[in-house]
Scaffold this active site. Sequence first.
Site, PDB file in Angstrom:
ATOM      1  CG  PHE A  10      -1.728   1.289   1.356  1.00 31.90           C
ATOM      2  CD1 PHE A  10      -2.965   1.394   0.739  1.00 31.90           C
ATOM      3  CD2 PHE A  10      -1.259   2.387   2.079  1.00 31.90           C
ATOM      4  CE1 PHE A  10      -3.723   2.554   0.838  1.00 31.90           C
ATOM      5  CE2 PHE A  10      -1.998   3.556   2.179  1.00 31.90           C
ATOM      6  CZ  PHE A  10      -3.232   3.635   1.556  1.00 31.90           C
TER       7      PHE A  10
ATOM      8  CG  PHE B 132       1.679  -0.271   5.190  1.00 27.47           C
ATOM      9  CD1 PHE B 132       0.400   0.001   4.739  1.00 27.47           C
ATOM     10  CD2 PHE B 132       1.908  -1.437   5.905  1.00 27.47           C
ATOM     11  CE1 PHE B 132      -0.641  -0.870   5.006  1.00 27.47           C
ATOM     12  CE2 PHE B 132       0.883  -2.318   6.174  1.00 27.47           C
ATOM     13  CZ  PHE B 132      -0.408  -2.039   5.719  1.00 27.47           C
ATOM     14  CD  GLU B 133       7.938   4.450   0.581  1.00 23.17           C
ATOM     15  OE1 GLU B 133       8.744   5.323   0.208  1.00 23.17           O
ATOM     16  OE2 GLU B 133       8.299   3.385   1.112  1.00 23.17           O
ATOM     17  CG  LEU B 134       2.142   4.655   5.287  1.00 23.17           C
ATOM     18  CD1 LEU B 134       1.728   4.424   6.730  1.00 23.17           C
ATOM     19  CD2 LEU B 134       1.007   4.314   4.344  1.00 23.17           C
TER      20      LEU B 134
END
Length: 459
Positions: free
Chosen positions: A197, A220-222
């Site tokens: 995501f 996750f890369e947010l």
Amino acid sequence: MTSIEVRNPLTGQIDHHLRPLTEAEVTATVDRLRGAAPGWRRSDRRKPLAEFGAAVAADEELLAALIADTGRTVESRLEQQIVRGLIDRWIRDAPDALRPPEEMGAAQPGIVIAGEAVPYDVVGVISPWNFPLLLSLIDAIPALAAGCTVVVKPSEVAPRFIEPLSRLIPAGLPLTIIPGGAETGAALVPKVDALVFTGGVPSGRAVAEAAARAFIPAFFELGGKDPAIVLAGSDLDRAAHAILWGGTANAGQSCQSIERVYVESAVHDEFVELLADRAGKVGLTVEGGPVGPFIAAGQADVVAEHLADARRLGARVHTGGRIEHHGGGLWCRPTVLSGVDHTMKVMTEETFGPVLPVMAVADVEEAVRLANDSGYGLSAAVFGPDERAARAVAGRLEVGAVSINDASLTALVHEGEKHSFKLSGLGGSRMGKASIQRFVRRRAHLINRSSEPDPWWHR
């Protein structure tokens, strides 16, 4: 399911509609890919990947759709080029990255350890709107190279590229791009075997909870609030040039954009003057310049709020500083602020716009302390009088990657393994050869080559 209206970032008009997949259609898509997984795993994956890369890099319809999705041209062409390089790199690097380790002896006599990489059957990718093509494929390509089948659900904000991209997928390449919004993404999560995501922290938390309930690995890369530090003795012209690009490319709508700048007091005023002079010469794309519109209309509201808050608390605006309307689109010129501090939202919350607040610091210690005073830890930049000084500072920053005497290099350089710190992400590196390991499990073969009974067997 009701269609989703899609706004044109250049005109502000609704000129496209997206029909999201139903939950039953999502299930059927994943089931089809799962059925294709054994054959793909056993195949020579290089040819269909190479064919796909060549088609993506050359297709003008895809480029036109990307431009319509985002309102900018330079970055869209760059996306196509980077994707071609990404595919070529994984065709070259995947075999070595997945090669089983050499056999080794165990502590127990007569036991030898071998192993193999076992790809997940179906990997799901949920990607954002700011780089629609690149961020749909940056994880999908290594997953395919690892032997997984892949389903990608891009953002409903920038979905026009889905149809032309889907037409370019060669027969036999088990990649499917599905349209939809949050409900489609929610339907996808429990059906796949692993998930990647990319997006904001609130959405990332919700997806992480769903993945935990489904008991699948998720990566996750947010968000980011990337700092740049400029030390006394640095090449200030170089620093201003690099930081301006790092903070305003794609109109600042990048997770690795420079969003705050700390400059030692001795050179602060000179740096701000150089930065403001350069920023004032950078125009909008409607004027023939490089800075595009806000892709998502709501992002203009966030930037306007941050600018109003900074002004109210005493910040000085040197260039830009307001939301402009051109042809129905929403724009912001490269904005340089001084007189800022950490009481202001523009220094502590993700702005995601072409805004560069510059804060004077007494010394390196204060610069490092303030740079680390953030819930985010994606990346950073350091400019020093020499590489040694810059790297000494870089080693103290709580981030996953640091550009030395440059800015936002992670947008272009994908070979360096890194992790996201703090709220900026979770899970294995999406960069470097190691990133493909996210898409396989390791199976150990424990081989007994001794002709004698094991001493621990029952007698």
